[in-house]
Design a protein around this motif. Structure first.
Motif, PDB file in Angstrom:
ATOM      1  N   PHE A  12      41.524  47.595  44.768  1.00  0.00           N
ATOM      2  CA  PHE A  12      41.453  46.351  44.005  1.00  0.00           C
ATOM      3  C   PHE A  12      40.226  45.598  44.499  1.00  0.00           C
ATOM      4  O   PHE A  12      40.115  45.281  45.673  1.00  0.00           O
ATOM      5  N   ASN A  13      39.266  45.349  43.630  1.00  0.00           N
ATOM      6  CA  ASN A  13      38.066  44.635  44.018  1.00  0.00           C
ATOM      7  C   ASN A  13      38.096  43.254  43.363  1.00  0.00           C
ATOM      8  O   ASN A  13      38.026  43.153  42.145  1.00  0.00           O
ATOM      9  N   PRO A  14      38.185  42.188  44.172  1.00  0.00           N
ATOM     10  CA  PRO A  14      38.259  40.843  43.602  1.00  0.00           C
ATOM     11  C   PRO A  14      36.936  40.347  43.024  1.00  0.00           C
ATOM     12  O   PRO A  14      36.915  39.372  42.294  1.00  0.00           O
ATOM     13  N   ASN A  15      35.826  41.015  43.333  1.00  0.00           N
ATOM     14  CA  ASN A  15      34.511  40.605  42.848  1.00  0.00           C
ATOM     15  C   ASN A  15      34.273  41.227  41.473  1.00  0.00           C
ATOM     16  O   ASN A  15      34.203  42.449  41.346  1.00  0.00           O
ATOM     17  N   PRO A  16      34.107  40.400  40.421  1.00  0.00           N
ATOM     18  CA  PRO A  16      33.944  40.966  39.075  1.00  0.00           C
ATOM     19  C   PRO A  16      32.564  41.561  38.794  1.00  0.00           C
ATOM     20  O   PRO A  16      32.325  42.036  37.684  1.00  0.00           O
ATOM     21  N   ALA A  17      31.657  41.576  39.760  1.00  0.00           N
ATOM     22  CA  ALA A  17      30.325  42.146  39.530  1.00  0.00           C
ATOM     23  C   ALA A  17      30.399  43.614  39.125  1.00  0.00           C
ATOM     24  O   ALA A  17      29.548  44.098  38.378  1.00  0.00           O
ATOM     25  N   GLY A  18      31.409  44.311  39.584  1.00  0.00           N
ATOM     26  CA  GLY A  18      31.569  45.723  39.250  1.00  0.00           C
ATOM     27  C   GLY A  18      31.838  45.982  37.781  1.00  0.00           C
ATOM     28  O   GLY A  18      31.740  47.117  37.318  1.00  0.00           O
ATOM     29  N   THR A  19      32.159  44.933  37.020  1.00  0.00           N
ATOM     30  CA  THR A  19      32.408  45.101  35.580  1.00  0.00           C
ATOM     31  C   THR A  19      31.128  45.017  34.756  1.00  0.00           C
ATOM     32  O   THR A  19      31.174  45.191  33.548  1.00  0.00           O
ATOM     33  N   CYS A  20      30.010  44.723  35.414  1.00  0.00           N
ATOM     34  CA  CYS A  20      28.748  44.505  34.705  1.00  0.00           C
ATOM     35  C   CYS A  20      27.914  45.781  34.660  1.00  0.00           C
ATOM     36  O   CYS A  20      27.479  46.273  35.700  1.00  0.00           O
ATOM     37  N   PRO A  21      27.647  46.317  33.465  1.00  0.00           N
ATOM     38  CA  PRO A  21      26.827  47.521  33.380  1.00  0.00           C
ATOM     39  C   PRO A  21      25.339  47.232  33.616  1.00  0.00           C
ATOM     40  O   PRO A  21      24.577  48.139  33.919  1.00  0.00           O
ATOM     41  N   ASP A  22      24.926  45.992  33.490  1.00  0.00           N
ATOM     42  CA  ASP A  22      23.534  45.604  33.655  1.00  0.00           C
ATOM     43  C   ASP A  22      23.298  45.127  35.089  1.00  0.00           C
ATOM     44  O   ASP A  22      24.067  44.324  35.625  1.00  0.00           O
ATOM     45  N   GLU A  23      22.221  45.590  35.725  1.00  0.00           N
ATOM     46  CA  GLU A  23      21.915  45.255  37.122  1.00  0.00           C
ATOM     47  C   GLU A  23      21.692  43.749  37.316  1.00  0.00           C
ATOM     48  O   GLU A  23      22.142  43.169  38.303  1.00  0.00           O
ATOM     49  N   THR A  24      21.011  43.112  36.377  1.00  0.00           N
ATOM     50  CA  THR A  24      20.784  41.666  36.475  1.00  0.00           C
ATOM     51  C   THR A  24      22.097  40.913  36.397  1.00  0.00           C
ATOM     52  O   THR A  24      22.357  40.001  37.195  1.00  0.00           O
ATOM     53  N   PRO A 107      42.131  38.713  40.625  1.00  0.00           N
ATOM     54  CA  PRO A 107      40.709  38.670  40.968  1.00  0.00           C
ATOM     55  C   PRO A 107      40.024  37.421  40.419  1.00  0.00           C
ATOM     56  O   PRO A 107      40.550  36.727  39.547  1.00  0.00           O
ATOM     57  N   ALA A 108      38.844  37.170  40.915  1.00  0.00           N
ATOM     58  CA  ALA A 108      37.971  36.167  40.311  1.00  0.00           C
ATOM     59  C   ALA A 108      37.569  36.713  38.954  1.00  0.00           C
ATOM     60  O   ALA A 108      37.657  37.913  38.700  1.00  0.00           O
ATOM     61  N   ARG A 109      37.102  35.819  38.082  1.00  0.00           N
ATOM     62  CA  ARG A 109      36.712  36.305  36.760  1.00  0.00           C
ATOM     63  C   ARG A 109      35.462  35.602  36.261  1.00  0.00           C
ATOM     64  O   ARG A 109      35.185  34.460  36.608  1.00  0.00           O
ATOM     65  N   ILE A 110      34.718  36.316  35.455  1.00  0.00           N
ATOM     66  CA  ILE A 110      33.521  35.781  34.808  1.00  0.00           C
ATOM     67  C   ILE A 110      33.982  34.791  33.736  1.00  0.00           C
ATOM     68  O   ILE A 110      34.929  35.066  33.001  1.00  0.00           O
ATOM     69  N   VAL A 111      33.285  33.649  33.655  1.00  0.00           N
ATOM     70  CA  VAL A 111      33.587  32.676  32.614  1.00  0.00           C
ATOM     71  C   VAL A 111      32.311  32.317  31.863  1.00  0.00           C
ATOM     72  O   VAL A 111      31.231  32.268  32.446  1.00  0.00           O
ATOM     73  N   ALA A 112      32.453  32.077  30.582  1.00  0.00           N
ATOM     74  CA  ALA A 112      31.330  31.648  29.755  1.00  0.00           C
ATOM     75  C   ALA A 112      31.125  30.149  29.940  1.00  0.00           C
ATOM     76  O   ALA A 112      32.062  29.432  30.266  1.00  0.00           O
ATOM     77  N   PRO A 113      29.909  29.657  29.738  1.00  0.00           N
ATOM     78  CA  PRO A 113      29.676  28.218  29.877  1.00  0.00           C
ATOM     79  C   PRO A 113      30.415  27.429  28.792  1.00  0.00           C
ATOM     80  O   PRO A 113      30.575  27.903  27.664  1.00  0.00           O
ATOM     81  N   CYS A 114      30.829  26.205  29.151  1.00  0.00           N
ATOM     82  CA  CYS A 114      31.481  25.328  28.185  1.00  0.00           C
ATOM     83  C   CYS A 114      30.468  24.886  27.132  1.00  0.00           C
ATOM     84  O   CYS A 114      29.263  25.115  27.271  1.00  0.00           O
ATOM     85  N   GLY A 115      30.927  24.235  26.099  1.00  0.00           N
ATOM     86  CA  GLY A 115      30.043  23.787  25.022  1.00  0.00           C
ATOM     87  C   GLY A 115      28.966  22.825  25.494  1.00  0.00           C
ATOM     88  O   GLY A 115      27.810  22.926  25.077  1.00  0.00           O
ATOM     89  N   GLY A 116      29.331  21.889  26.378  1.00  0.00           N
ATOM     90  CA  GLY A 116      28.349  20.946  26.895  1.00  0.00           C
ATOM     91  C   GLY A 116      27.255  21.644  27.679  1.00  0.00           C
ATOM     92  O   GLY A 116      26.063  21.311  27.551  1.00  0.00           O
ATOM     93  N   CYS A 117      27.635  22.615  28.482  1.00  0.00           N
ATOM     94  CA  CYS A 117      26.638  23.382  29.251  1.00  0.00           C
ATOM     95  C   CYS A 117      25.774  24.222  28.326  1.00  0.00           C
ATOM     96  O   CYS A 117      24.575  24.364  28.557  1.00  0.00           O
ATOM     97  N   ARG A 118      26.350  24.760  27.276  1.00  0.00           N
ATOM     98  CA  ARG A 118      25.556  25.531  26.314  1.00  0.00           C
ATOM     99  C   ARG A 118      24.462  24.652  25.721  1.00  0.00           C
ATOM    100  O   ARG A 118      23.308  25.072  25.608  1.00  0.00           O
ATOM    101  N   GLU A 119      24.809  23.423  25.364  1.00  0.00           N
ATOM    102  CA  GLU A 119      23.814  22.492  24.823  1.00  0.00           C
ATOM    103  C   GLU A 119      22.739  22.180  25.866  1.00  0.00           C
ATOM    104  O   GLU A 119      21.546  22.243  25.569  1.00  0.00           O
ATOM    105  N   LEU A 120      23.149  21.824  27.086  1.00  0.00           N
ATOM    106  CA  LEU A 120      22.182  21.464  28.130  1.00  0.00           C
ATOM    107  C   LEU A 120      21.286  22.647  28.479  1.00  0.00           C
ATOM    108  O   LEU A 120      20.063  22.493  28.596  1.00  0.00           O
ATOM    109  N   LEU A 121      21.873  23.824  28.632  1.00  0.00           N
ATOM    110  CA  LEU A 121      21.077  25.011  28.943  1.00  0.00           C
ATOM    111  C   LEU A 121      20.082  25.309  27.834  1.00  0.00           C
ATOM    112  O   LEU A 121      18.933  25.662  28.100  1.00  0.00           O
ATOM    113  N   SER A 122      20.513  25.148  26.590  1.00  0.00           N
ATOM    114  CA  SER A 122      19.589  25.444  25.490  1.00  0.00           C
ATOM    115  C   SER A 122      18.471  24.410  25.408  1.00  0.00           C
ATOM    116  O   SER A 122      17.387  24.720  24.917  1.00  0.00           O
TER     117      SER A 122
END
Length: 165
Positions: A12-24, A107-122
């Motif tokens: 059991f790996n609590p780090n979700p990085a192993g679910t990412c097929p992309d190195e970045t 495990p820990a999990r990857i989360v998408a940014p909230c709507g406010g963060c999406r606006e600020l990031l964009s």
């Protein structure tokens, strides 16, 4: 391996990085995971984000919960602020990880940014790609895909001079 061995040799790996097929994506998720794993405080800090600049540097931020919820600070915003302080390079990718409360387990999990963060990031990094959880994997997608109808105001030109593209 950073996992925990369970019955019958299952790891059991609590780090979700192993679910990412992309190195970045994996690098950013691992950074966000390690940041929140070491800085987690129940009810105060539960999410960390990591943002990658074009020169390869990574900047991290943590979610800061406030007693008055509207004054809380998202991890993505904290990471964006760190990048704004330390680089003029374009920001190219970001990931956020939520650490489970002790009562939740799992495990820990990857989360998408909230709507406010999406606006600020964009506003500050419109070409950014963001790691999102899809079908059990952490996939990099263009921020514009998460915010197809971005608000456009009149405060500044479409491309301000101090803008991270």
């Amino acid at each position: 391996m950073n996992g925990h061995t369970l019955a019958a040799g299952v790891v059991f790996n609590p780090n979700p990085a192993g679910t990412c097929p992309d190195e970045t994506a994996a690098r950013l998720v691992a950074t966000a995971y390690e940041t929140i794993r070491s800085r987690y405080v129940e009810g105060r800090r539960q999410i960390a984000a990591a943002v990658l600049a074009a020169d390869g540097r990574v900047f991290a931020g943590v979610h800061l919960e406030a007693m008055v919820g509207c004054y809380s600070l998202c991890a993505e915003r904290a990471a964006l602020a760190q990048a704004a302080i330390y680089t003029d390079q374009p920001l190219v990718a970001m990931a956020a990880v939520r650490y489970p409360k002790p009562s939740e387990g799992g495990p820990a999990r990857i989360v998408a940014p909230c709507g406010g963060c999406r606006e600020l990031l964009s506003d500050h990094a419109p070409g950014l790609r963001v790691v999102v959880p899809r079908e059990g994997r952490g996939l990099l997608v263009p921020l514009a895909e998460l915010l197809p109808d971005k608000y456009v105001g009149t405060k500044w030109a479409t491309t301000p001079a101090n803008y991270h593209q």
